[in-house]
Design an enzyme around this catalytic site. Structure first.
Site, PDB file in Angstrom:
ATOM      1  N   GLY A 214       0.775  -1.233   0.000  1.00 33.94           N
ATOM      2  CA  GLY A 214       0.000   0.000   0.000  1.00 33.94           C
ATOM      3  C   GLY A 214       0.802   1.276   0.000  1.00 33.94           C
ATOM      4  N   GLY A 216       2.674   2.454  -2.555  1.00 29.52           N
ATOM      5  CA  GLY A 216       2.714   3.125  -3.845  1.00 29.52           C
ATOM      6  C   GLY A 216       3.682   2.550  -4.850  1.00 29.52           C
ATOM      7  N   LYS A 217       4.062   1.283  -4.690  1.00 29.24           N
ATOM      8  CA  LYS A 217       5.017   0.684  -5.643  1.00 29.24           C
ATOM      9  C   LYS A 217       4.384   0.563  -7.030  1.00 29.24           C
ATOM     10  CE  LYS A 217       5.600  -2.996  -3.074  1.00 29.24           C
ATOM     11  NZ  LYS A 217       4.753  -2.599  -1.929  1.00 29.24           N
ATOM     12  N   GLU A 434     -11.155   2.547  30.082  1.00 34.50           N
ATOM     13  CA  GLU A 434     -10.612   3.517  29.132  1.00 34.50           C
ATOM     14  C   GLU A 434     -10.131   4.779  29.844  1.00 34.50           C
ATOM     15  OE1 GLU A 434      -9.990   2.614  26.197  1.00 34.50           O
ATOM     16  OE2 GLU A 434     -11.156   0.768  26.266  1.00 34.50           O
TER      17      GLU A 434
END
Length: 617
Positions: A214, A216-217, A434
């Site tokens: 993902g 950008g190759k 949390e």
């Protein structure tokens, strides 16, 4: 002209008709009606008439067709003949058949035997044979077409871009400036080779694009196609290998022959690890179809014929499993790393993916870029798309900052599950859990700032606390890792303090804390007791492409000390979280109550609760 699908439909229809005709022919009763004499002592036409068994007689010239009743009461058919010119009614009268019986016999007269009566049976028998012959003719023609297709197995089928058609250019690629520079040199070499030849430089044989999925190759390769203005042949590594032996190598030869005929040109092989894995590994041994394909690639890239002006660009996210012969100079001369973008790169990528989207003035892409560390270019494209979808779902005409914030949470943790019904007790446990994470992160000097807390379930998470680092990091110190441990155990500790017991909601936190503490001891050398040493050596089979075995290069005593150090580090983080939460117990309660009321708290709301009030002026 009839298409391929229509021809196949005709063949199947003919096959069905031939089968039905053949079955009818085979299942029809063999032979015709029994032939009996006109007169005689045995069974004859006259005898049956005298006995009153004849129902109907059809006379065709001299031929007779008789329908009679048998002894069992069933209908039987016979055939016989009279002399030429005789009438069967007169014959029966002359032979003494009573008028009473004759009146009950239906006598029909037909013309003499027609062409269909003579040849119809033969034609009926020939129909299945004719249909089968026609079917075989079509199958033969189909087989001829299949033969030509069989001989085309060895032909590669790349996507070919001829001429200067820049659908994607380097302007459409951001966040990988160094990779663009490396590839731009290749493009310029192909467009203006004299400039480099004057200095004695030769064109690189191959460029290997390496990086996570993902990043950008493939997009970079498309940009090369758009910028180069030379023929561009794109193919996937998996398209070389078939079930037939030798097909992969033949396709490699055909691909390079096409590229040489159109030189200067570029070949792009996506996911080259599909055929470029280390040779001689795995069950297939050293002589399988994949290795034959790899051998042919090696020969084509740097064999005896070295004067070709063809550049090979390949992409992979597993360079560690590629064969060393593929990576040496003369084949892939350059290895270009296409890594995850930094904050500046993420900002440029976001500008590209939002340039055609209506953004509200409140949207600050720089803030979004800081909130998305570790996002790849594909993740950022997905983020922009999810924000647009959320805005459309909420009937807005512009995308606001709220949509981007929610889209980040969706990409990181999954979609909201507000419909999930939980009890008040479980909601309170989640709120304290949390709040414990957030409170420890807020008061720990080495922890990242808290950006959002929520107890709304997302994906597989019951709730989440999102922290945003102030800057991108590639290195972490021991104090920062210890802060991460304390924050991870903050929810567990808050449950202990608030309820006197813990729930199963801390499972993921404990797993991450244990894994991080173990890495600090055995991989990062952060244990004062064990010192700067790596314990354990990971081994793997290259054929499988992943590590599967850990070699234990330490003693049992060292293993015990490792366990003790892991326990000590986790316990110290636990106590650190306990001290913070105990010291600020009142704020823990206020934060949890506010979470129960609102379910989601933003950074400003968290600070309003946890920061001490400013002194009155």
């Amino acid at each position: 002209m009839m298409g391929k699908g229509s021809r196949q439909a005709v063949i199947w229809i003919l096959l069905l008709i031939a089968f039905i005709a053949l079955m009818v022919h085979l299942l029809s009763p063999s032979g015709g009606p029994a032939e009996i004499p006109l007169k005689g002592p045995e069974e004859s036409v006259v005898g049956l008439a005298r006995e009153g068994k004849i129902i109907e007689i059809t006379q065709k010239g001299a031929e007779l067709e008789i329908k009679a009743v048998s002894e069992e009461g069933a209908t039987a058919k016979y055939k016989s003949a009279v002399l030429e010119g005789e009438d069967i009614r007169n014959v029966l009268k002359e032979e003494g058949v009573p008028e009473e019986i004759l009146s009950r016999i239906t006598i029909n007269y037909r013309s003499a035997r027609s062409f269909w009566d003579s040849w119809g049976g033969l034609l009926v028998n020939l129909i299945p044979v004719l249909l089968l012959g026609l079917l075989l003719f079509f199958l033969f023609r189909q087989a001829q077409g299949g033969t030509s297709q069989a001989f085309s197995f060895g032909r590669s089928r790349p996507k070919v871009i001829m001429g200067n058609r820049p659908n994607v250019t380097f302007k459409d690629v951001a966040g990988v400036e160094e990779a663009k520079q490396e590839l731009w040199e290749v493009v310029e070499f192909l467009k203006n080779p004299q400039k480099f030849a004057a200095l004695g430089a030769r064109v690189p044989k191959g460029v290997l694009l390496v990086g996570p999925a993902g990043c950008g190759k493939t997009l970079l390769s498309k940009a090369v196609a758009g910028e180069a203005g030379v023929p561009f042949f794109a193919i996937s590594g998996s398209e070389f290998v078939e079930m037939f032996v030798g097909v992969g190598a033949a396709r490699v030869r055909d691909l390079f022959e096409q590229a040489k005929r159109n030189a200067p040109s570029i070949i792009f092989i996506d996911e080259i690890d599909a055929v470029g894995r280390h040779r001689g590994a795995g069950i297939g041994g050293g002589h399988d179809e994949r290795e034959q394909t790899l051998n042919q690639i090696l020969v084509e890239m740097d064999g005896f014929d070295t004067n070709t002006n063809v550049v090979v660009i390949a992409a992979t996210n597993r360079p560690d499993i590629l064969d060393p012969a593929l990576l040496r100079p003369g084949r892939f001369d350059r290895r270009v790393v296409v890594d995850l973008p930094d904050v500046k790169g993420r900002l440029e990528i976001l500008k590209i993916h939002t340039k055609n989207k209506p953004l509200d003035p409140s949207v600050d892409l720089e803030v979004i870029a800081r909130q998305t560390p570790g996002f790849s270019g594909a993740d950022l494209a997905n983020l922009a798309n999810e924000a647009a979808i959320l805005a459309a779902r909420r009937n807005k005409d512009r995308i606001t900052m709220k949509e981007f914030e929610d889209a980040i949470d969706k990409v990181l943790a999954g979609p909201e599950r507000k419909s999930k019904i939980i009890s008040e007790k479980e909601k309170r446990i989640k709120a304290y859990h949390e709040a414990g994470h957030a409170l420890v992160a807020f008061y720990h000097p080495d922890a990242d700032p808290v950006h959002r807390i929520s107890i709304i379930s997302r994906g597989l998470l019951g709730g989440y606390t999102r922290m945003v680092p102030q800057e991108d990091r590639s290195l972490w110190t021991r104090s920062q890792l210890e802060a991460m441990l304390a924050v991870a155990l903050g929810g567990y500790t808050a449950e202990e303090i608030a309820f006197g017991e813990v729930s199963t909601g801390s499972e993921n936190d404990l797993e991450r804390a244990t894994d991080l503490a173990r890495k600090m001891v055995v991989e990062y050398g952060m244990s004062p007791k064990l010192g700067p040493r790596i314990y354990g050596k990971r081994e793997g089979l290259v054929f499988l492409g992943k590590d599967i075995v850990e070699e234990r290069n330490y003693s049992e005593k060292a293993a015990q000390e490792i366990d003790e150090e892991i326990k000590r580090i986790i316990e110290e983080a636990h106590q650190r979280a306990r001290r913070i939460l105990t010291e600020h117990r009142e704020k823990l309660d206020r934060l949890a109550e506010e979470l129960i009321r609102k379910e989601t708290l933003e950074e400003s709301e968290i600070k309003a609760i946890l920061e001490p009030p400013s002194p009155a002026s």
